[in-house]
Design a protein around this motif. Structure first.
Motif, PDB file in Angstrom:
ATOM      1  N   LEU A   1     -52.604  22.562 -27.510  1.00 51.26           N
ATOM      2  CA  LEU A   1     -53.319  23.792 -27.854  1.00 51.26           C
ATOM      3  C   LEU A   1     -54.659  23.857 -27.131  1.00 51.26           C
ATOM      4  CD1 LEU A   1     -53.668  26.368 -29.572  1.00 51.26           C
ATOM      5  CD2 LEU A   1     -54.647  24.902 -31.338  1.00 51.26           C
ATOM      6  N   VAL A   2     -55.394  22.763 -27.140  1.00 51.95           N
ATOM      7  CA  VAL A   2     -56.695  22.727 -26.467  1.00 51.95           C
ATOM      8  C   VAL A   2     -56.518  22.917 -24.957  1.00 51.95           C
ATOM      9  CG1 VAL A   2     -58.644  21.209 -25.904  1.00 51.95           C
ATOM     10  CG2 VAL A   2     -57.820  21.364 -28.252  1.00 51.95           C
ATOM     11  N   LEU A   3     -55.510  22.268 -24.377  1.00 51.41           N
ATOM     12  CA  LEU A   3     -55.263  22.435 -22.941  1.00 51.41           C
ATOM     13  C   LEU A   3     -54.860  23.867 -22.610  1.00 51.41           C
ATOM     14  CD1 LEU A   3     -53.429  19.103 -22.044  1.00 51.41           C
ATOM     15  CD2 LEU A   3     -55.677  19.853 -21.264  1.00 51.41           C
ATOM     16  N   SER A   4     -54.061  24.493 -23.463  1.00 49.29           N
ATOM     17  CA  SER A   4     -53.678  25.895 -23.245  1.00 49.29           C
ATOM     18  C   SER A   4     -54.905  26.797 -23.257  1.00 49.29           C
ATOM     19  CB  SER A   4     -52.696  26.361 -24.308  1.00 49.29           C
ATOM     20  OG  SER A   4     -51.479  25.701 -24.199  1.00 49.29           O
ATOM     21  N   LEU A   5     -55.781  26.585 -24.211  1.00 47.53           N
ATOM     22  CA  LEU A   5     -57.001  27.388 -24.276  1.00 47.53           C
ATOM     23  C   LEU A   5     -57.901  27.136 -23.071  1.00 47.53           C
ATOM     24  CD1 LEU A   5     -57.850  27.035 -28.062  1.00 47.53           C
ATOM     25  CD2 LEU A   5     -56.975  29.053 -26.883  1.00 47.53           C
ATOM     26  N   TYR A   6     -58.002  25.880 -22.647  1.00 52.40           N
ATOM     27  CA  TYR A   6     -58.823  25.537 -21.480  1.00 52.40           C
ATOM     28  C   TYR A   6     -58.310  26.241 -20.223  1.00 52.40           C
ATOM     29  CZ  TYR A   6     -60.661  22.784 -17.608  1.00 52.40           C
ATOM     30  OH  TYR A   6     -61.233  22.400 -16.428  1.00 52.40           O
TER      31      TYR A   6
ATOM     32  N   ILE B   1     -47.158  25.857 -19.044  1.00 51.94           N
ATOM     33  CA  ILE B   1     -46.560  24.538 -19.248  1.00 51.94           C
ATOM     34  C   ILE B   1     -47.070  23.924 -20.547  1.00 51.94           C
ATOM     35  CG2 ILE B   1     -46.504  22.170 -18.354  1.00 51.94           C
ATOM     36  CD1 ILE B   1     -46.474  23.419 -15.522  1.00 51.94           C
ATOM     37  N   CYS B   2     -48.378  23.978 -20.760  1.00 50.57           N
ATOM     38  CA  CYS B   2     -48.946  23.407 -21.987  1.00 50.57           C
ATOM     39  C   CYS B   2     -48.469  24.158 -23.226  1.00 50.57           C
ATOM     40  CB  CYS B   2     -50.472  23.417 -21.918  1.00 50.57           C
ATOM     41  SG  CYS B   2     -51.135  22.264 -20.728  1.00 50.57           S
ATOM     42  N   MET B   3     -48.398  25.478 -23.127  1.00 50.78           N
ATOM     43  CA  MET B   3     -47.927  26.266 -24.259  1.00 50.78           C
ATOM     44  C   MET B   3     -46.459  25.985 -24.549  1.00 50.78           C
ATOM     45  SD  MET B   3     -48.342  30.341 -24.890  1.00 50.78           S
ATOM     46  CE  MET B   3     -49.963  30.268 -24.183  1.00 50.78           C
ATOM     47  N   GLY B   4     -45.663  25.832 -23.498  1.00 53.30           N
ATOM     48  CA  GLY B   4     -44.261  25.500 -23.677  1.00 53.30           C
ATOM     49  C   GLY B   4     -44.080  24.146 -24.340  1.00 53.30           C
ATOM     50  N   LEU B   5     -44.838  23.152 -23.888  1.00 51.39           N
ATOM     51  CA  LEU B   5     -44.754  21.822 -24.508  1.00 51.39           C
ATOM     52  C   LEU B   5     -45.203  21.866 -25.966  1.00 51.39           C
ATOM     53  CD1 LEU B   5     -46.052  19.623 -21.568  1.00 51.39           C
ATOM     54  CD2 LEU B   5     -43.727  19.698 -22.484  1.00 51.39           C
ATOM     55  N   MET B   6     -46.243  22.644 -26.245  1.00 46.20           N
ATOM     56  CA  MET B   6     -46.710  22.773 -27.623  1.00 46.20           C
ATOM     57  C   MET B   6     -45.626  23.388 -28.508  1.00 46.20           C
ATOM     58  SD  MET B   6     -49.937  24.910 -29.139  1.00 46.20           S
ATOM     59  CE  MET B   6     -49.219  26.463 -28.647  1.00 46.20           C
ATOM     60  N   LEU B   7     -44.968  24.432 -28.028  1.00 43.95           N
ATOM     61  CA  LEU B   7     -43.915  25.071 -28.818  1.00 43.95           C
ATOM     62  C   LEU B   7     -42.710  24.150 -29.012  1.00 43.95           C
ATOM     63  CD1 LEU B   7     -44.106  28.684 -27.408  1.00 43.95           C
ATOM     64  CD2 LEU B   7     -44.569  27.975 -29.755  1.00 43.95           C
TER      65      LEU B   7
END
Length: 95
Positions: free
Chosen positions: A16-21, A44-50
């Motif tokens: 989540l933090v990486l997606s926001l960054y 990519i970060c959002m996909g991994l988070m989901l």
């Protein structure tokens, strides 16, 4: 079991933090190539988070139809975001 759930929670927060960054970097960047790379990394970060959310919902809580549907939707959206992010990252890194 608690260790796995704690680890998944930490991973969710990290992604989540990486997606926001990467989202903030994308919005502030003027160069199109860098914007595309930041957007791809955000996907990519959002996909991994989901995907991690889906795994935690499908395997580590009590089973219910609503939880299965939510987990499946998160898994499908996560895999789509991950695929699109990797594809776009390869596209923008070649330019």
């Amino acid at each position: 079991m608690q260790t796995i759930q704690w680890t998944l929670s930490v991973l969710i927060v990290i992604f989540l933090v990486l997606s926001l960054y990467f989202s903030m970097r994308y919005r502030r960047e003027a160069e199109p190539k860098q914007r595309g790379l930041y957007s791809a990394r955000m996907n990519i970060c959002m996909g991994l988070m989901l995907v991690v959310i889906a795994v935690s919902q499908l395997f580590f809580f009590e089973d219910s139809a609503t939880r299965r549907i939510f987990g499946t939707v998160c898994l499908l959206l996560g895999l789509f975001n991950l695929f699109a992010g990797i594809r776009n990252h390869n596209l923008f890194s070649r330019k």
